[in-house]
Structures are given as structure tokens and as C-alpha cells.
Design a protein around this motif. Sequence first.
Motif, PDB file in Angstrom:
ATOM      1  N   GLY A 194     -36.241  43.144 -25.388  1.00 53.92           N
ATOM      2  CA  GLY A 194     -36.944  42.093 -25.681  1.00 53.92           C
ATOM      3  C   GLY A 194     -37.797  42.328 -27.043  1.00 53.92           C
ATOM      4  O   GLY A 194     -37.446  43.027 -27.931  1.00 53.92           O
ATOM      5  N   TRP A 195     -38.878  41.284 -27.125  1.00 55.54           N
ATOM      6  CA  TRP A 195     -39.464  41.272 -28.263  1.00 55.54           C
ATOM      7  C   TRP A 195     -41.111  41.347 -28.052  1.00 55.54           C
ATOM      8  O   TRP A 195     -41.532  40.569 -27.312  1.00 55.54           O
ATOM      9  CB  TRP A 195     -39.142  40.047 -29.044  1.00 55.54           C
ATOM     10  CG  TRP A 195     -37.951  39.998 -29.569  1.00 55.54           C
ATOM     11  CD1 TRP A 195     -36.872  39.570 -28.918  1.00 55.54           C
ATOM     12  CD2 TRP A 195     -37.291  40.486 -30.950  1.00 55.54           C
ATOM     13  NE1 TRP A 195     -35.648  39.644 -29.692  1.00 55.54           N
ATOM     14  CE2 TRP A 195     -35.778  40.346 -31.000  1.00 55.54           C
ATOM     15  CE3 TRP A 195     -37.974  41.120 -31.820  1.00 55.54           C
ATOM     16  CZ2 TRP A 195     -35.021  40.851 -32.050  1.00 55.54           C
ATOM     17  CZ3 TRP A 195     -37.319  41.482 -33.248  1.00 55.54           C
ATOM     18  CH2 TRP A 195     -35.774  41.305 -33.194  1.00 55.54           C
ATOM     19  N   TYR A 196     -41.751  41.927 -28.820  1.00 50.09           N
ATOM     20  CA  TYR A 196     -43.234  42.000 -28.940  1.00 50.09           C
ATOM     21  C   TYR A 196     -43.704  41.436 -30.318  1.00 50.09           C
ATOM     22  O   TYR A 196     -42.843  41.436 -31.215  1.00 50.09           O
ATOM     23  CB  TYR A 196     -43.800  43.311 -28.615  1.00 50.09           C
ATOM     24  CG  TYR A 196     -43.816  43.737 -27.257  1.00 50.09           C
ATOM     25  CD1 TYR A 196     -42.694  43.972 -26.644  1.00 50.09           C
ATOM     26  CD2 TYR A 196     -44.964  43.931 -26.367  1.00 50.09           C
ATOM     27  CE1 TYR A 196     -42.550  44.320 -25.369  1.00 50.09           C
ATOM     28  CE2 TYR A 196     -44.910  44.307 -25.067  1.00 50.09           C
ATOM     29  CZ  TYR A 196     -43.694  44.430 -24.597  1.00 50.09           C
ATOM     30  OH  TYR A 196     -43.637  44.740 -23.187  1.00 50.09           O
ATOM     31  N   ARG A 197     -44.981  41.012 -30.595  1.00 48.29           N
ATOM     32  CA  ARG A 197     -45.383  40.771 -31.745  1.00 48.29           C
ATOM     33  C   ARG A 197     -46.981  41.149 -31.977  1.00 48.29           C
ATOM     34  O   ARG A 197     -47.622  41.155 -31.031  1.00 48.29           O
ATOM     35  CB  ARG A 197     -45.296  39.045 -32.084  1.00 48.29           C
ATOM     36  CG  ARG A 197     -46.246  38.397 -31.315  1.00 48.29           C
ATOM     37  CD  ARG A 197     -45.907  36.881 -31.486  1.00 48.29           C
ATOM     38  NE  ARG A 197     -46.664  36.044 -30.556  1.00 48.29           N
ATOM     39  CZ  ARG A 197     -46.501  34.645 -30.623  1.00 48.29           C
ATOM     40  NH1 ARG A 197     -45.702  34.116 -31.278  1.00 48.29           N
ATOM     41  NH2 ARG A 197     -47.499  33.932 -30.101  1.00 48.29           N
ATOM     42  N   GLN A 198     -47.293  41.355 -33.111  1.00 45.62           N
ATOM     43  CA  GLN A 198     -48.550  41.702 -33.406  1.00 45.62           C
ATOM     44  C   GLN A 198     -49.096  40.867 -34.784  1.00 45.62           C
ATOM     45  O   GLN A 198     -48.684  40.964 -35.678  1.00 45.62           O
ATOM     46  CB  GLN A 198     -48.861  43.153 -33.897  1.00 45.62           C
ATOM     47  CG  GLN A 198     -50.039  43.738 -33.950  1.00 45.62           C
ATOM     48  CD  GLN A 198     -50.249  45.103 -33.997  1.00 45.62           C
ATOM     49  OE1 GLN A 198     -49.298  45.832 -34.031  1.00 45.62           O
ATOM     50  NE2 GLN A 198     -51.607  45.577 -33.849  1.00 45.62           N
TER      51      GLN A 198
ATOM     52  N   VAL B 199     -46.046  40.139 -36.920  1.00 49.42           N
ATOM     53  CA  VAL B 199     -44.930  41.129 -37.305  1.00 49.42           C
ATOM     54  C   VAL B 199     -44.143  41.228 -35.821  1.00 49.42           C
ATOM     55  O   VAL B 199     -44.956  41.621 -34.802  1.00 49.42           O
ATOM     56  CB  VAL B 199     -45.251  42.397 -37.630  1.00 49.42           C
ATOM     57  CG1 VAL B 199     -44.181  43.515 -37.719  1.00 49.42           C
ATOM     58  CG2 VAL B 199     -45.926  42.529 -38.939  1.00 49.42           C
ATOM     59  N   TYR B 200     -42.858  41.056 -35.779  1.00 49.06           N
ATOM     60  CA  TYR B 200     -42.102  41.174 -34.566  1.00 49.06           C
ATOM     61  C   TYR B 200     -41.610  42.562 -34.241  1.00 49.06           C
ATOM     62  O   TYR B 200     -40.638  42.899 -35.301  1.00 49.06           O
ATOM     63  CB  TYR B 200     -41.373  40.050 -34.430  1.00 49.06           C
ATOM     64  CG  TYR B 200     -41.828  38.734 -34.213  1.00 49.06           C
ATOM     65  CD1 TYR B 200     -42.702  37.807 -35.273  1.00 49.06           C
ATOM     66  CD2 TYR B 200     -41.842  38.042 -33.096  1.00 49.06           C
ATOM     67  CE1 TYR B 200     -43.371  36.733 -34.913  1.00 49.06           C
ATOM     68  CE2 TYR B 200     -42.497  36.806 -32.811  1.00 49.06           C
ATOM     69  CZ  TYR B 200     -43.149  36.160 -33.758  1.00 49.06           C
ATOM     70  OH  TYR B 200     -43.736  34.792 -33.600  1.00 49.06           O
ATOM     71  N   TYR B 201     -41.595  43.011 -33.248  1.00 46.82           N
ATOM     72  CA  TYR B 201     -40.888  44.303 -32.905  1.00 46.82           C
ATOM     73  C   TYR B 201     -40.043  44.232 -31.763  1.00 46.82           C
ATOM     74  O   TYR B 201     -40.537  43.602 -30.697  1.00 46.82           O
ATOM     75  CB  TYR B 201     -42.100  45.077 -32.418  1.00 46.82           C
ATOM     76  CG  TYR B 201     -43.062  45.477 -33.556  1.00 46.82           C
ATOM     77  CD1 TYR B 201     -44.355  44.694 -33.780  1.00 46.82           C
ATOM     78  CD2 TYR B 201     -43.053  46.606 -34.330  1.00 46.82           C
ATOM     79  CE1 TYR B 201     -45.107  45.148 -34.624  1.00 46.82           C
ATOM     80  CE2 TYR B 201     -43.743  47.038 -35.263  1.00 46.82           C
ATOM     81  CZ  TYR B 201     -45.217  46.312 -35.140  1.00 46.82           C
ATOM     82  OH  TYR B 201     -46.038  46.439 -36.481  1.00 46.82           O
TER      83      TYR B 201
ATOM     84  N   ARG C 135     -55.112  41.573 -34.331  1.00 48.40           N
ATOM     85  CA  ARG C 135     -54.996  41.363 -32.906  1.00 48.40           C
ATOM     86  C   ARG C 135     -53.927  42.604 -32.453  1.00 48.40           C
ATOM     87  O   ARG C 135     -53.301  43.319 -33.265  1.00 48.40           O
ATOM     88  CB  ARG C 135     -54.273  40.127 -32.821  1.00 48.40           C
ATOM     89  CG  ARG C 135     -55.128  39.002 -33.284  1.00 48.40           C
ATOM     90  CD  ARG C 135     -54.467  37.694 -32.633  1.00 48.40           C
ATOM     91  NE  ARG C 135     -54.630  37.532 -31.136  1.00 48.40           N
ATOM     92  CZ  ARG C 135     -54.273  36.332 -30.543  1.00 48.40           C
ATOM     93  NH1 ARG C 135     -53.736  35.331 -31.304  1.00 48.40           N
ATOM     94  NH2 ARG C 135     -54.441  36.448 -29.420  1.00 48.40           N
ATOM     95  N   GLY C 136     -53.896  42.830 -31.237  1.00 45.78           N
ATOM     96  CA  GLY C 136     -53.111  43.777 -30.463  1.00 45.78           C
ATOM     97  C   GLY C 136     -51.830  43.359 -30.395  1.00 45.78           C
ATOM     98  O   GLY C 136     -51.506  42.105 -30.638  1.00 45.78           O
ATOM     99  N   ARG C 137     -50.877  44.316 -29.875  1.00 43.76           N
ATOM    100  CA  ARG C 137     -49.394  43.913 -29.734  1.00 43.76           C
ATOM    101  C   ARG C 137     -49.195  43.254 -28.412  1.00 43.76           C
ATOM    102  O   ARG C 137     -50.014  43.652 -27.411  1.00 43.76           O
ATOM    103  CB  ARG C 137     -48.640  45.016 -29.731  1.00 43.76           C
ATOM    104  CG  ARG C 137     -47.151  45.092 -30.005  1.00 43.76           C
ATOM    105  CD  ARG C 137     -46.335  46.287 -30.346  1.00 43.76           C
ATOM    106  NE  ARG C 137     -46.726  46.800 -31.351  1.00 43.76           N
ATOM    107  CZ  ARG C 137     -45.927  47.764 -31.847  1.00 43.76           C
ATOM    108  NH1 ARG C 137     -44.933  48.432 -31.193  1.00 43.76           N
ATOM    109  NH2 ARG C 137     -46.388  48.267 -33.069  1.00 43.76           N
ATOM    110  N   GLU C 138     -48.515  42.043 -28.372  1.00 45.01           N
ATOM    111  CA  GLU C 138     -48.205  41.200 -27.360  1.00 45.01           C
ATOM    112  C   GLU C 138     -46.773  40.978 -27.034  1.00 45.01           C
ATOM    113  O   GLU C 138     -46.160  40.884 -28.047  1.00 45.01           O
ATOM    114  CB  GLU C 138     -49.083  39.843 -27.360  1.00 45.01           C
ATOM    115  CG  GLU C 138     -48.679  38.894 -28.339  1.00 45.01           C
ATOM    116  CD  GLU C 138     -49.403  37.605 -28.409  1.00 45.01           C
ATOM    117  OE1 GLU C 138     -50.269  37.564 -27.890  1.00 45.01           O
ATOM    118  OE2 GLU C 138     -48.932  36.842 -29.203  1.00 45.01           O
TER     119      GLU C 138
END
Length: 120
Positions: free
Chosen positions: A35-39, A92-94, A43-46
Motif C-alpha cells: 500500500g501507500w503512506y504519506r508524509q 511525499v507518498y511512500y 507532519r508524521g508519516r500516515e
Amino acid sequence: QVDLVESGGGSVQPGGSLRLSCVVSESRFSIGSMGWYRQAPGRGRELVAIQAAGGAFNYADSVKGRFTLSRDYAANMVYLQMNSLKPEDTAVYYCYATRIRLGRQPEPYWGQGIQVTVSS
């Protein structure tokens, strides 16, 4: 070593769409969750969206109804279709994936991140 290669980021106006793609470099590996997280700045990574190894999808409340996660299991790829983008989606999407090996705990892997900017 497992690399997650992301593509599809960029800049778009509010209300626009983008599609993120991520591929696991080593096709031999068994992948569980993906999947994907973003920051966002400051802010923290969510979590944005993820599909668990068992198949269940989980979306952040802020993206429900606008973002859609899909997977190509054969190719070890995951996609994030982002519609009706808002300035607050700028981040930024991870890409995230877990490698599954018999007798071991799932091993987490992260992509390097890709910028998504929503601005008029």
C-alpha cells in the motif's frame, strides 16, 4: 535486497487526478501487505491506503471515496488512483510492502518516496 520503485507523482490543480504506481524489484519474493503512506511537511508519516495479506483494504478517512488502491499480484505491483485531489493531499507518498517468508515475521520495505503537489 528488495527495492520498491515508485512512479506517477507530480503537480496537479485541486480537483485533478494522479495515479501512483509501485513495483517490487524482485519478482520472486512473496508479498503480503502492500500500500501507500504519506508524509506532509512538518507532519508524521500516515497511512493512506493498504491491502493486508488477507485481502482486506484499509483507507484513511481523509481519502475514502476519492482514492482507490489496486494490486497486480502477478507483477507485485500496487496502484493508487487519486481523484478529487485537495491541497491537503500534498505530501511525499511512500510505497510500502511486506515480504512473506515461511517461518518468519513479515519484513517491511519502503520506497524512496515520490512527491505529490496539489496547488492552484
